[in-house]
Design a protein around this motif. Structure first.
Motif, short mmCIF file in Angstrom:
data_model
loop_
_atom_site.label_atom_id
_atom_site.label_comp_id
_atom_site.label_asym_id
_atom_site.label_seq_id
_atom_site.Cartn_x
_atom_site.Cartn_y
_atom_site.Cartn_z
N GLN A 37 0.81 -1.22 0.00
CA GLN A 37 0.00 0.00 0.00
C GLN A 37 0.85 1.27 0.00
N ASP A 81 0.77 4.08 -2.92
CA ASP A 81 0.41 5.47 -2.63
C ASP A 81 1.49 6.45 -3.11
N ARG A 95 1.60 6.59 -6.97
CA ARG A 95 0.45 7.36 -7.45
C ARG A 95 0.65 8.86 -7.19
#
Length: 148
Positions: free
Chosen positions: A20, A24, A27
């Motif tokens: 994750q 993140d 992105r």
């Protein structure tokens, strides 16, 4: 492989491995690059993408400093991990010796002697460092020490 392609591939791998934090951060990088592309109305090359990511690293370092002042060590640790991920996409930074040599050459070429000439020297140094991942404050401090 271009930096953009590498980011896309790494995002896919992070999604598959359910990482994750990495998802993140990638992105966030892609969003910052897209914002800059929209602002400039053209695609960015790898050097320009590196400058955007250098800005992101600088923001994270400032955040770490603020979190540590506020005794929020868990948030500072998260920001440090983000810095590590972003730096993996940046070119290897110059060593202090290489940076010092570039500054010394620029001082010699411009014939600068006093602090009044700092702007001229900084312009020459930053032109040589185009596309490199360098901290402007570190360069500024080196130039000040050479001009004293």
């Amino acid at each position: 492989m271009s930096l953009s392609d590498r980011l896309t591939e790494d995002l896919k791998l992070a999604m598959k491995s359910r990482d994750q934090l990495r998802m993140d951060v990638i992105r966030m990088i892609k969003a910052a690059v897209l914002n800059k592309e929209v602002e400039l109305k053209r695609d960015l090359d790898d050097a320009e993408m590196s400058r955007v990511m250098t800005t992101l690293v600088k923001q994270r370092r400032e955040s770490v400093e603020q979190f540590e002042k506020a005794q929020r060590m868990e948030l500072a640790a998260k920001e440090r991990k983000e810095i590590e991920i972003i730096e993996a996409y940046l070119p290897t930074p110059l060593s202090p010796q290489q940076l010092e040599a570039i500054v010394a050459t620029a001082v010699a070429e411009t014939g600068s002697r006093t602090h009044k000439d700092m702007g001229i020297v900084m312009k020459a140094v930053m032109a040589r460092l185009a596309g490199q991942s360098v901290d402007g404050k570190q360069v500024s401090d080196l130039v000040k020490s050479k001009l004293s």
